[in-house]
Write a protein that holds these residues in place. Sequence first.
Motif, PDB file in Angstrom:
ATOM      1  N   LEU A  55       5.062  -0.621 -11.777  1.00 22.89           N
ATOM      2  CA  LEU A  55       5.853  -1.632 -12.463  1.00 22.89           C
ATOM      3  C   LEU A  55       6.212  -2.731 -11.472  1.00 22.89           C
ATOM      4  N   LEU A  56       5.836  -3.958 -11.797  1.00 24.59           N
ATOM      5  CA  LEU A  56       6.086  -5.106 -10.937  1.00 24.59           C
ATOM      6  C   LEU A  56       7.015  -6.082 -11.658  1.00 24.59           C
ATOM      7  N   PRO A  57       7.839  -6.827 -10.921  1.00 21.07           N
ATOM      8  CA  PRO A  57       8.896  -7.621 -11.550  1.00 21.07           C
ATOM      9  C   PRO A  57       8.379  -8.831 -12.333  1.00 21.07           C
ATOM     10  N   HIS A  58       8.767  -8.899 -13.592  1.00 21.54           N
ATOM     11  CA  HIS A  58       8.454 -10.021 -14.474  1.00 21.54           C
ATOM     12  C   HIS A  58       9.534 -10.043 -15.548  1.00 21.54           C
ATOM     13  N   TRP A  59       9.481 -10.999 -16.452  1.00 23.28           N
ATOM     14  CA  TRP A  59      10.518 -11.065 -17.487  1.00 23.28           C
ATOM     15  C   TRP A  59      10.416  -9.927 -18.490  1.00 23.28           C
ATOM     16  N   VAL A  60       9.224  -9.387 -18.652  1.00 18.84           N
ATOM     17  CA  VAL A  60       9.021  -8.210 -19.503  1.00 18.84           C
ATOM     18  C   VAL A  60       8.361  -7.145 -18.637  1.00 18.84           C
ATOM     19  N   PRO A  61       8.407  -5.880 -19.042  1.00 21.70           N
ATOM     20  CA  PRO A  61       7.736  -4.845 -18.240  1.00 21.70           C
ATOM     21  C   PRO A  61       6.270  -5.199 -17.991  1.00 21.70           C
ATOM     22  N   ASN A  62       5.868  -5.109 -16.742  1.00 27.11           N
ATOM     23  CA  ASN A  62       4.532  -5.525 -16.310  1.00 27.11           C
ATOM     24  C   ASN A  62       3.953  -4.467 -15.379  1.00 27.11           C
ATOM     25  N   ALA A  63       2.735  -4.036 -15.674  1.00 26.85           N
ATOM     26  CA  ALA A  63       2.081  -3.008 -14.866  1.00 26.85           C
ATOM     27  C   ALA A  63       0.969  -3.616 -14.020  1.00 26.85           C
ATOM     28  N   GLY A  64       1.183  -3.671 -12.717  1.00 26.16           N
ATOM     29  CA  GLY A  64       0.076  -3.963 -11.826  1.00 26.16           C
ATOM     30  C   GLY A  64      -0.810  -2.736 -11.736  1.00 26.16           C
ATOM     31  N   VAL A  65      -2.087  -2.943 -11.372  1.00 25.43           N
ATOM     32  CA  VAL A  65      -3.006  -1.816 -11.353  1.00 25.43           C
ATOM     33  C   VAL A  65      -3.925  -1.890 -10.135  1.00 25.43           C
ATOM     34  N   ARG A  66      -4.205  -0.729  -9.570  1.00 25.36           N
ATOM     35  CA  ARG A  66      -5.157  -0.571  -8.475  1.00 25.36           C
ATOM     36  C   ARG A  66      -6.293   0.280  -9.010  1.00 25.36           C
ATOM     37  N   LEU A  67      -7.501  -0.264  -9.022  1.00 22.88           N
ATOM     38  CA  LEU A  67      -8.670   0.417  -9.558  1.00 22.88           C
ATOM     39  C   LEU A  67      -9.593   0.806  -8.410  1.00 22.88           C
ATOM     40  N   ALA A  68      -9.901   2.090  -8.321  1.00 21.25           N
ATOM     41  CA  ALA A  68     -10.783   2.593  -7.260  1.00 21.25           C
ATOM     42  C   ALA A  68     -11.989   3.276  -7.883  1.00 21.25           C
ATOM     43  N   ALA A  69     -13.170   2.948  -7.377  1.00 24.58           N
ATOM     44  CA  ALA A  69     -14.411   3.591  -7.838  1.00 24.58           C
ATOM     45  C   ALA A  69     -15.506   3.295  -6.820  1.00 24.58           C
ATOM     46  N   GLY A  70     -16.339   4.287  -6.560  1.00 24.89           N
ATOM     47  CA  GLY A  70     -17.474   4.091  -5.668  1.00 24.89           C
ATOM     48  C   GLY A  70     -17.084   3.636  -4.279  1.00 24.89           C
ATOM     49  N   GLY A  71     -15.905   4.024  -3.819  1.00 24.95           N
ATOM     50  CA  GLY A  71     -15.469   3.642  -2.483  1.00 24.95           C
ATOM     51  C   GLY A  71     -14.930   2.228  -2.390  1.00 24.95           C
ATOM     52  N   ARG A  72     -14.768   1.542  -3.517  1.00 27.21           N
ATOM     53  CA  ARG A  72     -14.243   0.174  -3.531  1.00 27.21           C
ATOM     54  C   ARG A  72     -12.929   0.139  -4.303  1.00 27.21           C
ATOM     55  N   VAL A  73     -12.094  -0.860  -3.954  1.00 28.38           N
ATOM     56  CA  VAL A  73     -10.768  -0.963  -4.566  1.00 28.38           C
ATOM     57  C   VAL A  73     -10.491  -2.407  -4.971  1.00 28.38           C
ATOM     58  N   LEU A  74     -10.043  -2.557  -6.207  1.00 27.75           N
ATOM     59  CA  LEU A  74      -9.590  -3.836  -6.732  1.00 27.75           C
ATOM     60  C   LEU A  74      -8.134  -3.666  -7.159  1.00 27.75           C
ATOM     61  N   ALA A  75      -7.277  -4.595  -6.758  1.00 25.18           N
ATOM     62  CA  ALA A  75      -5.871  -4.569  -7.168  1.00 25.18           C
ATOM     63  C   ALA A  75      -5.560  -5.825  -7.964  1.00 25.18           C
ATOM     64  N   TYR A  76      -4.749  -5.662  -9.015  1.00 28.23           N
ATOM     65  CA  TYR A  76      -4.396  -6.778  -9.900  1.00 28.23           C
ATOM     66  C   TYR A  76      -2.906  -6.726 -10.186  1.00 28.23           C
ATOM     67  N   THR A  77      -2.250  -7.878 -10.068  1.00 29.87           N
ATOM     68  CA  THR A  77      -0.800  -7.903 -10.195  1.00 29.87           C
ATOM     69  C   THR A  77      -0.299  -8.074 -11.622  1.00 29.87           C
ATOM     70  N   GLY A  78      -1.172  -8.515 -12.585  1.00 35.53           N
ATOM     71  CA  GLY A  78      -0.589  -9.051 -13.803  1.00 35.53           C
ATOM     72  C   GLY A  78       0.248 -10.246 -13.388  1.00 35.53           C
ATOM     73  N   ASP A  79       1.408 -10.451 -14.019  1.00 37.08           N
ATOM     74  CA  ASP A  79       2.342 -11.496 -13.589  1.00 37.08           C
ATOM     75  C   ASP A  79       3.478 -10.824 -12.838  1.00 37.08           C
ATOM     76  N   SER A  80       3.792 -11.343 -11.650  1.00 38.24           N
ATOM     77  CA  SER A  80       4.795 -10.660 -10.840  1.00 38.24           C
ATOM     78  C   SER A  80       5.370 -11.587  -9.796  1.00 38.24           C
ATOM     79  N   GLY A  81       6.659 -11.437  -9.545  1.00 39.50           N
ATOM     80  CA  GLY A  81       7.241 -12.054  -8.373  1.00 39.50           C
ATOM     81  C   GLY A  81       6.842 -11.281  -7.130  1.00 39.50           C
TER      82      GLY A  81
END
Length: 246
Positions: free
Chosen positions: A131-157
């Motif tokens: 859970l990352l800070p925004h005006w409404v509940p917001n879920a950032g996500v870290r995706l891992a597969a095949g030894g690689r990682v992508l992270a995404y914040t959604g909207d967040s301070g």
Amino acid sequence: MRLTVLGGCGVWPEAGQACSGYLVEHDGFRLLVDCGYATVPRLLAHLSVDDVDAVFISHGHPDHCADLNPLLRARALRDDRPPPLPVYALPGALDAVLALDRPGMLDAAYALNEVSARDLDIGPFRAETRLLPHWVPNAGVRLAAGGRVLAYTGDSGPNADVVALARDADLLVAEATYVREVPEDSVGYQSSARDAGRQAAAARAAQLLLTHLQPGTDHEAARATARGEYDGVVGVAAADVVVELS
């Protein structure tokens, strides 16, 4: 792992562009991360609606989820319906967009999976959400597969959990609505390109992709500002930008 940007506009889509939407692929599995205004037409330029294997929605603001409605309509309103589409979102985040049609009309088109700040598997991806800070509940996500990682914040301070989510990631896709300074009434709830650069540096992410830029923002100014804080590769999310994590 491959990321294809369907749209990266914040608030509303500019001409020829779309709001937040990202196609993340690995080992033949296609995960749609966010589905904001105008993303479905961009999606259909790459594949059919039947080819989407799952959807993850960061939060319930319409520039991140409005086009879930046409995506589900395209799967539901036909004789040869595909299986229900797994949709992952925080509790209540999709209540408004799922209520756009008459009750029950789209029920056969999706299977809603409510998520919280925990790890889960989505196809081949190990997904860590925070859970990352925004005006409404917001879920950032870290995706891992095949030894690689992508992270995404959604909207967040700016937040320590953004850094934790992006720690040593191959790519951080970070909200950067503003270039340098966040307006006083949005401090803590949204970020700038400067913030994104600082957090990418703190996380030691290999690449940074700025997204959710306010329409009319000078992309090169945003990129240069982030580079002032971060030594890695910096890009800006726009329709059809592709990043290969290999």
